[in-house]
Enzyme design. Structure first.
Site, PDB file in Angstrom:
ATOM      1  N   GLU A  67       0.973  -1.156   0.148  1.00 26.67           N
ATOM      2  CA  GLU A  67       0.082  -0.101  -0.005  1.00 26.67           C
ATOM      3  C   GLU A  67       0.929   1.300   0.065  1.00 26.67           C
ATOM      4  O   GLU A  67       0.334   2.211  -0.436  1.00 26.67           O
ATOM      5  CB  GLU A  67      -0.920  -0.052   1.262  1.00 26.67           C
ATOM      6  CG  GLU A  67      -1.847  -1.150   1.176  1.00 26.67           C
ATOM      7  CD  GLU A  67      -1.637  -2.354   1.870  1.00 26.67           C
ATOM      8  OE1 GLU A  67      -2.661  -3.219   1.844  1.00 26.67           O
ATOM      9  OE2 GLU A  67      -0.342  -2.603   2.048  1.00 26.67           O
ATOM     10  N   PHE A 129     -11.812  -7.014  13.760  1.00 21.50           N
ATOM     11  CA  PHE A 129     -10.798  -7.264  12.879  1.00 21.50           C
ATOM     12  C   PHE A 129     -10.351  -6.416  11.844  1.00 21.50           C
ATOM     13  O   PHE A 129     -11.248  -5.928  11.111  1.00 21.50           O
ATOM     14  CB  PHE A 129     -11.024  -8.731  12.243  1.00 21.50           C
ATOM     15  CG  PHE A 129     -10.162  -9.265  11.204  1.00 21.50           C
ATOM     16  CD1 PHE A 129      -8.867  -9.638  11.948  1.00 21.50           C
ATOM     17  CD2 PHE A 129     -10.145  -9.422   9.872  1.00 21.50           C
ATOM     18  CE1 PHE A 129      -7.977 -10.433  10.894  1.00 21.50           C
ATOM     19  CE2 PHE A 129      -9.290  -9.858   8.969  1.00 21.50           C
ATOM     20  CZ  PHE A 129      -8.312 -10.424   9.690  1.00 21.50           C
ATOM     21  N   LYS A 179     -17.624  -0.892   5.478  1.00 19.99           N
ATOM     22  CA  LYS A 179     -18.127  -1.575   4.584  1.00 19.99           C
ATOM     23  C   LYS A 179     -19.465  -1.741   4.222  1.00 19.99           C
ATOM     24  O   LYS A 179     -19.998  -1.963   3.181  1.00 19.99           O
ATOM     25  CB  LYS A 179     -17.343  -3.257   5.131  1.00 19.99           C
ATOM     26  CG  LYS A 179     -17.668  -4.166   3.953  1.00 19.99           C
ATOM     27  CD  LYS A 179     -17.106  -5.550   4.335  1.00 19.99           C
ATOM     28  CE  LYS A 179     -17.392  -6.642   3.146  1.00 19.99           C
ATOM     29  NZ  LYS A 179     -16.662  -7.771   3.715  1.00 19.99           N
ATOM     30  N   MET A 497      24.434   8.437   2.085  1.00 23.50           N
ATOM     31  CA  MET A 497      24.445   9.702   2.574  1.00 23.50           C
ATOM     32  C   MET A 497      24.545   9.262   3.915  1.00 23.50           C
ATOM     33  O   MET A 497      25.364  10.237   4.894  1.00 23.50           O
ATOM     34  CB  MET A 497      23.193  10.260   2.529  1.00 23.50           C
ATOM     35  CG  MET A 497      22.969  11.722   2.808  1.00 23.50           C
ATOM     36  SD  MET A 497      24.184  12.957   1.913  1.00 23.50           S
ATOM     37  CE  MET A 497      23.158  13.069   0.375  1.00 23.50           C
TER      38      MET A 497
END
Length: 599
Positions: A67, A129, A179, A497
Site C-alpha cells: 500500500e 478485525f 464496509k 548519505m
C-alpha cells in the site's frame, strides 16, 4: 495542477436520483471526475468496491504489491500529469501502510485521493478485525479526511475531496468508507453547488503587494529568483510565466529540489539547485542578494541552513498559495498569497506596463560576480579509469537520454542529490523525487505511476542499492502490466548519505551503514521477469546505458560505483547556507578494517 475557486458543475445534479449502492456511487463519481486509473490493493473491507471495479472497463486498476507503493505510484502519476492520483486500500494495515505515502504527498504538495476501507459502522470502536482509527491516524498527515457514515453523502464527499486535494496548496485527502456503507443503497444525488462552502483559496494576489514587489525588484542591484515546487504545482503556465519574467528582468534564477524543471536548466540565467547540496553560485547568490523573489517555495531547512544567517540584509518577497507558508520559517518583507501562475502573470504585465526595465540598475556587476562563483566549478570531481564514478554515471545517463525527454524518479540518498545536480531538466513534470519527507522506496513506484500515465515514454528510476530494496517488490507490478520501467542503481554497497555524514560528523564511525548482504540484482531482475545488466568498468558504461534505454521491457542496471565518494557541495549541519564544503575540502581515509569496502 490548475488552481480554481470553483468546482465543476456536477453532471448528475439535474438528473433523476437513481438508487445505487455506496460502492456503485464511488465508481460513478470517479468516472464523472475523469479518473483514469486507481492504484490499489484489495482486502475484505473494500471488496464491494473491487466487485464494482470488476464490472466496468472505464477505470483501470493497477494492483501494487504494497500500500505504501500504491500512494507513491499515485504521486508519480500526479506529479507527471498534473492530475490527482487515486488510491484504494483496505482497512487496518492497508490504511496504516499508506501513511508514509500520504505524509510524503503532504510535505511535497501532491494531490492524492485515498479511499480506505473500514469495518462496518456498528463495529467501529470495538477492536474489530483489521480495525484502525484511520481518520485519527491520518489527520496529521493529510490535507483533510472523512469518515463516511451515510451512503447518500458519498457523491458530494468524493467531489469535495477532489476539490480539496487539487485546489490551493495541493495535498492528500483520505475518505474512510465502512464496509456496510459501501453495500447500503441510497439515491445518487449531488448538491450541484458551484463553489465550496468554506474552502476558497486565494488565487489572485493583492495588487498593492504585487506593485511593492515590482518596485523592489526594479531597484535591485543584486536580485535573485528562488523558485520552488509550487511553480510546478501551479501548472505549465506558471513555468512559462517564470521564464517570461526572468527574461524581462534579466534576474538570475535558482531552484529547490522540488522545483527543478520549472526553469530550464540549460538556460544561462539558471544557477542550478540551491540548498544543502546546491551549487556554489546559487547559495552564494542567495546569500549576497539585495532582493529575493521566492515563488512557490517555503524556505525549508535544507535551503536556509542556519536561519539567523540566511541572506542577511536582503529584502524578501514570497509568493505562495498557502497563507500559512508566508513568514513561517523566514520573515519576509512582502508576502503575496496567491497562485504562482496568477501572480506571475500580473507581475509580467506590470513590469511591462510600468516600463520597469528602463529604470532598472545595470546587473552587469552582479552577473560578473556570479561568473566568479561559477568559475569554482563546484560540481567537478576526479574521474577514474579503474572504477565508475557516480557523477560520471549520471552525466552519461543525461547525455544518452537527453533527446528522449525522459521522466526521472529517484529513491533517496546520495544518488538523489547527484541526479539533481547532473541531470538537467528543461521542462516541468519530468522530475519525481521525495523532497520534504525523504522517503526511501519512493522512486520505483513513482516511476511505475508515471509509466502508467505515459506508456511510450522513457521512465527511469535513479536508485541506490539500499533504497531500491524498500519497495523492490513493485518490480512484480511493472512486469504484470508490461511497463517498461528502467531502474539505474548506483551501487556503492553503503547507505551512502548516512556513511558520508558518519565520516564527516561522527569521526568515521560507520555504524550499520555498510550493506553486508546485497542481492545479486541481475538475478533478482531476471526472477521478476526483467532484464538485468551489471556494469563495473568505465569503458562499458555507455553501452550498458544504451542497452537499458533501447530495451523494450523493464530493465534493472546494477552500476558498481566508487564506494566512498562523497556528494559535494555540502552545507554541514549547523552552518550558514554559504558555508559549503567542496570536493577536496575533506579527505576521507578508511580504517584498515574497512579497506575491504573501498574501491
Amino acid at each position: 495542477m490548475t488552481t480554481t475557486t470553483d468546482t465543476q458543475i456536477h453532471p448528475a445534479a439535474a438528473e433523476t436520483a437513481e438508487m445505487l449502492s455506496g460502492a456503485q456511487m464511488i465508481m460513478r463519481a470517479l468516472r464523472e471526475l475523469g479518473v483514469e486509473v486507481i492504484f490499489g490493493y484489495p482486502g475484505g473491507a473494500v471488496l464491494p468496491i473491487y466487485d464494482e471495479i470488476f464490472k466496468q472497463n472505464s477505470i483501470r486498476h493497477i494492483l501494487v504489491r504494497h500500500e505504501q507503493a500504491a500512494v507513491h505510484a499515485a504521486e508519480g502519476y500526479a506529479r507527471s500529469t498534473g492530475k490527482p492520483g487515486v488510491v484504494l486500500v483496505t482497512s487496518g494495515p492497508g490504511a496504516t501502510n499508506a501513511v508514509t505515502g500520504l505524509t510524503d504527498a503532504l510535505l511535497d504538495s501532491i494531490p492524492v485521493v485515498c479511499l480506505t476501507g473500514q469495518v462496518a459502522r456498528h463495529l467501529i470502536g470495538n477492536d474489530a478485525f483489521q480495525e484502525a482509527d484511520t481518520v485519527g491516524i491520518t489527520r496529521p498527515c493529510t490535507k483533510h479526511n472523512y469518515l463516511v457514515k451515510d451512503p447518500a453523502l458519498i457523491p458530494d464527499i468524493i467531489y469535495e475531496a477532489f476539490y480539496v486535494a487539487t485546489n490551493g496548496r495541493p495535498g492528500p485527502v483520505v475518505i474512510d468508507l465502512p464496509k456496510d456503507v459501501q453495500i447500503e443503497k441510497a439515491p445518487y444525488k449531488l448538491s450541484g453547488q458551484k463553489a465550496h462552502r468554506t474552502y476558497r483559496p486565494q488565487v489572485d494576489g493583492d495588487e498593492e503587494k504585487i506593485l511593492n514587489a515590482i518596485r523592489l525588484l526594479a531597484k535591485a542591484e543584486r536580485p535573485i529568483i528562488y523558485s520552488g515546487g509550487g511553480v510546478i504545482n501551479a501548472g505549465p503556465e506558471a513555468s512559462e510565466l517564470l521564464v517570461a519574467f526572468a527574461r524581462e528582468t534579466g534576474i538570475p534564477v535558482t531552484s529547490t529540489l522540488m522545483g527543478l524543471g520549472a526553469f530550464p536548466a540549460s538556460d544561462k540565467q539558471f544557477l542550478g539547485m540551491l540548498g544543502m547540496h546546491g551549487t556554489w553560485e546559487a547559495n552564494h547568490a542567495m546569500h549576497d542578494c539585495d532582493v529575493m523573489l521566492a515563488v512557490g517555495a517555503r524556505f525549508d531547512d535544507r535551503v536556509t541552513g542556519r536561519t539567523d544567517a540566511f541572506s542577511p540584509g536582503s529584502k524578501k518577497i514570497q509568493i505562495d498559495i498557502d497563507l500559512s507558508s508566508i513568514n513561517k520559517n523566514i520573515t519576509v518583507d512582502v508576502g503575496i498569497v496567491g497562485d504562482a501562475a496568477s501572480v506571475l502573470k500580473r507581475m509580467v504585465t506590470l513590469w511591462r506596463d510600468l516600463k520597469a526595465k528602463d529604470h532598472q540598475p545595470s546587473l552587469d556587476a552582479w552577473w560578473k560576480q556570479i561568473a566568479h562563483w561559477r568559475a569554482k566549478k563546484c560540481l567537478s570531481y576526479t574521474d577514474s579509469t579503474d572504477v565508475i564514478m557516480p557523477q560520471k554515471a549520471i552525466e552519461r545517463l543525461q547525455a544518452l537520454t537527453a533527446d528522449r525527454n525522459p521522466v526521472i524518479s529517484t529513491e533517496v540518498g546520495q544518488h538523489q542529490m547527484w541526479a539533481a545536480q547532473f541531470l538537467g531538466f528543461d521542462r516541468p513534470n519530468c522530475w519525481l523525487t521525495s523532497g520534504g519527507l525523504g522517503t526511501m522506496g519512493y522512486g520505483l513506484p513513482a516511476a511505475i505511476g508515471a509509466q502508467v500515465a505515459f506508456p511510450d515514454r522513457l521512465c527511469i528510476d535513479v536508485a541506490g542499492e539500499a533504497s531500491i530494496q524498500m519497495n523492490i517488490q513493485e518490480m512484480s507490478t511493472a512486469n504484470q502490466y508490461k511497463l517498461p520501467v528502467k531502474v539505474f542503481i548506483l551501487n556503492n554497497e553503503f547507505m551512502g548519505m548516512v556513511r558520508q555524514w558518519q565520516d564527516l560528523t561522527y569521526d568515521g564511525r560507520r555504524s550499520e551503514s555498510y550493506s553486508d548482504a546485497l542481492p545479486d540484482f541481475v538475478k533478482l531482475a531476471e526472477a521478476y521477469g526483467w532484464k538485468g545488466i551489471r556494469v563495473s568498468d568505465p569503458k562499458d558504461l555507455d553501452a550498458a546505458i544504451l542497452e537499458m534505454i533501447n530495451h523494450d521491457g523493464p530493465v534493472m542496471v546494477d552500476c558498481l560505483v566508487s564506494k566512498i565518494e562523497n556528494c559535494f557541495p555540502m552545507v554541514p549541519a549547523g552552518a550558514a547556507h554559504n558555508e559549503m564544503l567542496l570536493s577536496g575540502d575533506v579527505v576521507v581515509q578508511p580504517s584498515s578494517d574497512e579497506a575491504r569496502a573501498v574501491v
